[in-house]
Design a protein around this motif. Structure first.
Motif, mmCIF file in Angstrom:
data_model
loop_
_atom_site.group_PDB
_atom_site.id
_atom_site.type_symbol
_atom_site.label_atom_id
_atom_site.label_comp_id
_atom_site.label_asym_id
_atom_site.label_seq_id
_atom_site.Cartn_x
_atom_site.Cartn_y
_atom_site.Cartn_z
ATOM 1 N N TRP A 74 36.273 39.113 43.623
ATOM 2 C CA TRP A 74 35.047 38.374 43.904
ATOM 3 C C TRP A 74 35.090 37.052 43.163
ATOM 4 N N LYS A 113 29.504 37.534 43.460
ATOM 5 C CA LYS A 113 29.869 38.056 44.778
ATOM 6 C C LYS A 113 29.227 37.283 45.925
ATOM 7 N N GLU A 114 28.043 36.722 45.672
ATOM 8 C CA GLU A 114 27.378 35.960 46.734
ATOM 9 C C GLU A 114 28.160 34.695 47.101
ATOM 10 N N HIS A 115 29.141 34.307 46.272
ATOM 11 C CA HIS A 115 29.982 33.135 46.546
ATOM 12 C C HIS A 115 31.323 33.535 47.147
ATOM 13 N N CYS A 172 33.655 37.519 48.284
ATOM 14 C CA CYS A 172 34.227 38.762 47.762
ATOM 15 C C CYS A 172 35.024 39.467 48.850
ATOM 16 N N ALA A 195 33.048 41.491 51.531
ATOM 17 C CA ALA A 195 32.464 40.765 52.662
ATOM 18 C C ALA A 195 33.532 40.233 53.624
ATOM 19 N N CYS A 238 37.617 30.680 47.731
ATOM 20 C CA CYS A 238 36.612 31.027 46.715
ATOM 21 C C CYS A 238 37.127 30.907 45.284
#
Length: 188
Positions: A61, A66-68, A70, A73, A80
């Motif tokens: 991630w 994780k919202e940026h 991973c 997803a 990233c």
């Protein structure tokens, strides 16, 4: 989940010596059903590519969260960077290829052993899988890669009791090392 403490027993700038020392400790251990776990912060596409080749399907991630990005997803880790890699339960033969792939990166390799066997001549009883771990940190002095360094550290895990200190000293002696005084909590 259990907790151990990790005792640093050898610090060296010579990666070859660190690998030979790990091999010597693994030769002492009961490695039946052993596994290896990996952690690293990967910052470059080159290292990422090498590590992905060694550990296909690795979990990662974005350092930012994780919202940026991973693996869960289905994101592309190359987009990233930097990314954190946490990969668990791999076959032991993946350790040295990972070490080579992660060259120059702060990383940790932890061998989950079956046991540290009995050593009657040293008056040491067998230690079960619960506390039979060995970690090599690359380019870092600590287990979690928070202290970047140009050297590498071997850590022997123990239950932290006074009796386990003898085993740590004995294991360190097998590789020409000694407990350095650095002890870290190591939740497993």
């Amino acid at each position: 989940m259990s907790n151990s403490v990790a005792v640093a027993v050898l610090v060296t700038a010579d990666l070859g010596k660190a690998i030979r020392s790990v091999r010597a400790l693994l030769a002492v251990a009961d490695v039946a059903d052993g596994e290896v776990d990996f952690e690293a912060t990967i910052r470059t596409p080159e290292v990422l590519s090498r590590v992905q080749e060694v550990l296909p399907g690795l979990e990662w991630w974005a350092v930012e969260g994780k919202e940026h990005g991973c693996s869960e997803a289905g994101d592309d880790p190359a987009v990233c960077l930097p990314v954190m890699v946490f990969d668990w339960g791999r076959p032991m033969d993946r350790a040295e290829p990972f070490i080579a792939a992660a060259a120059g990166t702060a990383a940790a390799v932890r061998w989950d052993l079956n046991a540290w066997p009995e050593v009657p001549e040293a008056d040491l009883e067998a230690v079960s899988q619960k506390y039979a771990y060995l970690t090599l940190t690359l380019n870092s002095r600590d287990l979690y890669q928070r202290e970047p360094s140009r050297d590498h550290t071997i850590h022997v895990h123990t239950d932290g009791t006074d009796g386990s200190a003898r085993r740590v000293e004995w294991l360190a002696g097998q590789i020409g090392g000694r407990p350095t005084g650095r002890v870290e909590p190591a939740p497993i």
